[in-house]
Design a protein around this motif. Structure first.
Motif: not given
Length: 299
Positions: A274-275, A68, A16, A103-104, A14, A63
């Motif tokens: 976030w997590t 993320q 950031y 977001q995905a 992940e 992105k």
């Protein structure tokens, strides 16, 4: 001691970032790296210098690279707000965002964790005094972006009343009116306005300096009667040594704090967004304080 790693691309981890200009001074990578280490999470966090006027393009590139989420610092918090597809109540009130979630589905969700971080730090310090934040009222010095970013969090925390004092009275009253619009009782006035001028509750007063005075070595002069009702004084700015505001209040004997805890707790909130995981912010705060002192020692 905290460390700030380089962040090579690894899509299994992940990723950031914190975006700002300037950005080299940011301790966010060290804070979030420590959070991840506590929880044994595969997470990387890096600084990103965005060109002035190039925030949108920077976010688009991040992105595309699989990042993320992002923290956002000066001067881009308004840009982050404007870029978001979905806004938290805190971001909506502040009209600024310091946390972005990519977001995905391609959408961008924005939050403002500054006020929540402040309230968490105030709560921990009031606890040592046998008090809770919801038992108190807040006197806030300053009516700019830093102050605006905290009002929604005060309301969520159950603060009894908010008084805003500012050099420009109109700005103080405007922010107070906005607070009342979300059902937080509030009033605004000039810096030298005494508490007797307002119809405020008898709850203990927490004084928060949300102005930029400490950056300039200045001290905002408020009516001394406020200190008779205060139980805690807090300056959002921080440094290795007590801020000018804190130094000026040493003779009052009141507990005084700088804003380093706010920095760490707002990061904790972003990390949770976030997590879904919550690291031990106090453990990290101790390390960050050591880092601030160590940096000051070599300058």
């Amino acid at each position: 001691m905290l460390s700030t790693p380089n962040c090579p691309v690894d899509h299994r981890i992940e990723r950031y970032v914190v975006i700002g200009n300037p950005i080299a001074h940011s301790m966010s990578p060290a804070i979030h790296t420590d959070f991840a280490a506590q929880l044994e999470m595969p997470l990387q966090y890096a600084r990103v210098l965005a060109p002035l006027g190039g925030f949108k393009q920077t976010v688009r590139a991040l992105k595309a690279a699989g990042v993320q989420g992002a923290n956002v610092t000066v001067p881009f918090k308004l840009d982050a707000f404007g870029l978001a597809d979905v806004l938290s109540p805190a971001a909506q009130f502040a009209q600024a965002a310091n946390t972005l979630i990519f977001q995905a589905d391609g959408s961008i969700h924005a939050d403002n964790t500054d006020g929540g971080g402040l309230c968490r730090d105030l709560s921990r310090q009031l606890k040592t005094l046998g008090l809770q934040l919801e038992q108190c009222q807040v006197l806030m010095i300053g009516a700019g972006g830093a102050a605006s970013g905290c009002v929604a969090a005060f309301h969520a925390a159950g603060v009894h009343h908010l008084t805003v004092l500012n050099r420009t009275v109109g700005k103080a009253r405007e922010l107070a009116e906005r607070a009342e619009a979300i059902d937080l009782p509030a009033a605004g006035g000039s810096l030298d306005t005494p508490p007797s001028h307002f119809e405020i509750p008898g709850a203990p007063v927490v004084i928060v300096n949300a102005s930029s005075s400490s950056l300039n070595g200045d001290v905002p002069l408020i009516h001394p009667a406020w200190f008779e009702r205060a139980v805690l004084v807090y300056d959002m700015m921080y440094a290795a040594q007590p801020t000018p505001f804190m130094q000026a209040l040493e003779s009052t004997g009141l507990p005084c704090s700088d804003g380093l805890g706010m920095l760490v707790f707002q990061a904790q909130l972003a990390f949770e967004v976030w997590t879904g995981q919550s690291p031990n912010a106090l453990e990290t705060l101790t390390k960050v304080r050591q880092l601030v002192l160590a940096k000051a020692a070599v300058q």
